[in-house]
Enzyme design. Sequence first.
Site, short mmCIF file in Angstrom:
data_model
loop_
_atom_site.label_atom_id
_atom_site.label_comp_id
_atom_site.label_asym_id
_atom_site.label_seq_id
_atom_site.Cartn_x
_atom_site.Cartn_y
_atom_site.Cartn_z
N ARG A 1 0.86 -1.18 0.00
CA ARG A 1 0.00 0.00 0.00
C ARG A 1 0.89 1.23 0.00
NH1 ARG A 1 -4.92 -1.84 2.06
NH2 ARG A 1 -6.35 -1.71 0.32
N GLN B 1 -0.26 2.48 -6.14
CA GLN B 1 -1.70 2.75 -5.95
C GLN B 1 -2.53 2.28 -7.16
OE1 GLN B 1 -1.93 6.78 -4.68
NE2 GLN B 1 -3.39 6.31 -3.07
N ASP C 1 -3.41 -1.44 -7.00
CA ASP C 1 -3.98 -1.87 -5.73
C ASP C 1 -5.37 -2.49 -5.94
OD1 ASP C 1 -4.98 -2.14 -3.20
OD2 ASP C 1 -4.48 -0.11 -2.54
N SER D 1 -7.98 -2.36 -2.90
CA SER D 1 -8.71 -1.08 -2.76
C SER D 1 -9.78 -0.97 -3.82
CB SER D 1 -7.76 0.11 -2.89
OG SER D 1 -7.01 0.24 -1.73
N TYR E 1 -2.29 -0.24 8.51
CA TYR E 1 -3.33 -1.24 8.75
C TYR E 1 -3.62 -1.36 10.24
CZ TYR E 1 -2.94 -3.14 4.03
OH TYR E 1 -2.97 -3.31 2.68
P1 NAD Z 1 -8.74 -3.31 5.81
O1 NAD Z 1 -9.65 -3.80 4.71
O2 NAD Z 1 -7.60 -4.15 6.20
O3 NAD Z 1 -9.64 -3.05 7.11
C1 NAD Z 1 -10.81 -2.28 7.05
C2 NAD Z 1 -10.86 -1.32 8.22
O4 NAD Z 1 -11.20 -2.05 9.41
C3 NAD Z 1 -9.57 -0.60 8.53
O5 NAD Z 1 -9.78 0.79 8.45
C4 NAD Z 1 -9.24 -1.05 9.94
O6 NAD Z 1 -8.60 -0.05 10.71
C5 NAD Z 1 -10.61 -1.38 10.46
N1 NAD Z 1 -10.63 -2.19 11.69
C6 NAD Z 1 -9.85 -3.24 12.06
N2 NAD Z 1 -10.19 -3.70 13.27
C7 NAD Z 1 -11.23 -2.93 13.70
C8 NAD Z 1 -12.01 -2.91 14.87
N3 NAD Z 1 -11.79 -3.77 15.88
N4 NAD Z 1 -13.00 -1.99 14.98
C9 NAD Z 1 -13.23 -1.10 13.97
N5 NAD Z 1 -12.51 -1.07 12.84
C10 NAD Z 1 -11.52 -1.96 12.71
O7 NAD Z 1 -8.23 -1.85 5.49
P2 NAD Z 1 -8.20 -1.04 4.12
O8 NAD Z 1 -9.54 -0.56 3.77
O9 NAD Z 1 -7.53 -1.90 3.13
O10 NAD Z 1 -7.30 0.20 4.45
C11 NAD Z 1 -6.27 0.19 5.42
C12 NAD Z 1 -5.44 1.45 5.34
O11 NAD Z 1 -4.64 1.45 4.17
C13 NAD Z 1 -6.22 2.74 5.28
O12 NAD Z 1 -5.51 3.70 6.01
C14 NAD Z 1 -6.18 3.13 3.86
O13 NAD Z 1 -6.37 4.51 3.65
C15 NAD Z 1 -4.79 2.70 3.53
N6 NAD Z 1 -4.61 2.52 2.10
C16 NAD Z 1 -3.50 3.06 1.50
C17 NAD Z 1 -3.32 2.91 0.14
C18 NAD Z 1 -2.12 3.48 -0.55
O14 NAD Z 1 -1.45 4.31 -0.03
N7 NAD Z 1 -1.84 3.01 -1.75
C19 NAD Z 1 -4.24 2.19 -0.60
C20 NAD Z 1 -5.33 1.64 0.05
C21 NAD Z 1 -5.51 1.81 1.40
#
Ligand code: NAD
Length: 372
Positions: free
Chosen positions: A119, A124, A127, A130, A226
């Site tokens: 990530r 991006q 990805d 996402s 994460y």
């Molecule tokens: P994910 O699918 O792994 O998890 C979904 C969400 O569940 C996350 O926000 C996580 O914090 C939350 N979560 C976990 N345990 C929890 C709990 N007990 N209670 C409530 N919420 C809980 O995560 P994701 O959607 O893939 O994204 C993770 C991070 O990566 C985010 O900050 C996102 O912005 C970032 N991201 C960055 C890039 C990049 O820079 N290329 C791309 C995609 C996502």
Amino acid sequence: MIVGVPRETDAGEARVALVPDLLPKLTAAGLTVLLETGAGALAGFPDRAYAEGGASLSADVFGEADILLKVRPPKLDEVARMREGATFIGFLQPYANAATIRALAARRVTAFSMELMPRIARAQHMDALSAMSTVAGYKAVLVAASRLPRFFPLFMTAMGTLTPARVFVIGAGVAGLEAIGTAQRLGAIVEAYDTRPAVKEQVESVGARFVELTLDTEGAEDAAGYARAQPEEFYRRQQELMSRSVAAADVVITTALVPGQRAPVLITEEMVQGMRPGSVIVDLAAEQGGNCALTEPDREVVKGGVLIIGASNLPSTVPLHASEMYARTVTNFLEHLLEDGRIRLDLEDVVTSAPLVTHQGEIVHEAVKARL
Ligand code: NAD
């Protein structure tokens, strides 16, 4: 080199790993594309559209392709049909798919798992997680709205005022934020919670209310952004503190995941019993075990009048756009691996090495190897 695109055979899978619009990108890079007959049909892309874009059609592409682009992990018989030394790019569910990973290594396939793409800003546009989370978050709200016995928006009519639905989103990463936006566009009152402290601002910036819980969330986020797994006691306390928000909601969309782990159970059976009959839970964590204790993947469960939908493959229910988005990520990644029309692996580059699971007869991904 021949790029093969097989038809997806998993039940309910309507996506395809390559769409006709992207053919010029591959042919310009000197690649020949071989598509299995009917591979794009369920996503809305007929064979004709691929043929017009310069692809050839075949009844079976596994034995002929140097590079395979796929959505779902290959079956064992498909791995057995692959050419030795071929390259595979697709979702592999590497932590839950030991037999396939071993078979890919034994077949000397260079296999990349799109789930393991780092990530980072540079990756991006590759990805896939996402991209698919965006589709899932959007569709989860539509599924909930279509099953809820009430409207989402406020209605002021001559027959009186109907109050808007209340939606609670648990986990506000990519899927959760998309769900928040979609629920708001439909006129619901939206609240959300996430254990990563940075999310509060993101939730508020899209106009939803962030639910404040008195939980110690310092250390809830790892260096990669994460969620980190928390002790059982943390989750027990979180359930307790969230039970009022869950009981007040007409719709709960759960998306909470911790990479490589079973999804945390955040809604207990007792919490479901505290909800009003007719309420709907859409559990997007179903495939990873579910955020609700009663979730069954790919099934609907009704408990005390509350409908719990174990939604494990919502992206496949928006197959045209999901395929377009997914295909862009895999072709961008393939382009990244190519040099003069051939695959050249630069294992010093994290974008190449992070998603690499098997190579030259070995399982090379440390975390996957450890898990197997
Ligand atoms: P994910 O699918 O792994 O998890 C979904 C969400 O569940 C996350 O926000 C996580 O914090 C939350 N979560 C976990 N345990 C929890 C709990 N007990 N209670 C409530 N919420 C809980 O995560 P994701 O959607 O893939 O994204 C993770 C991070 O990566 C985010 O900050 C996102 O912005 C970032 N991201 C960055 C890039 C990049 O820079 N290329 C791309 C995609 C996502």
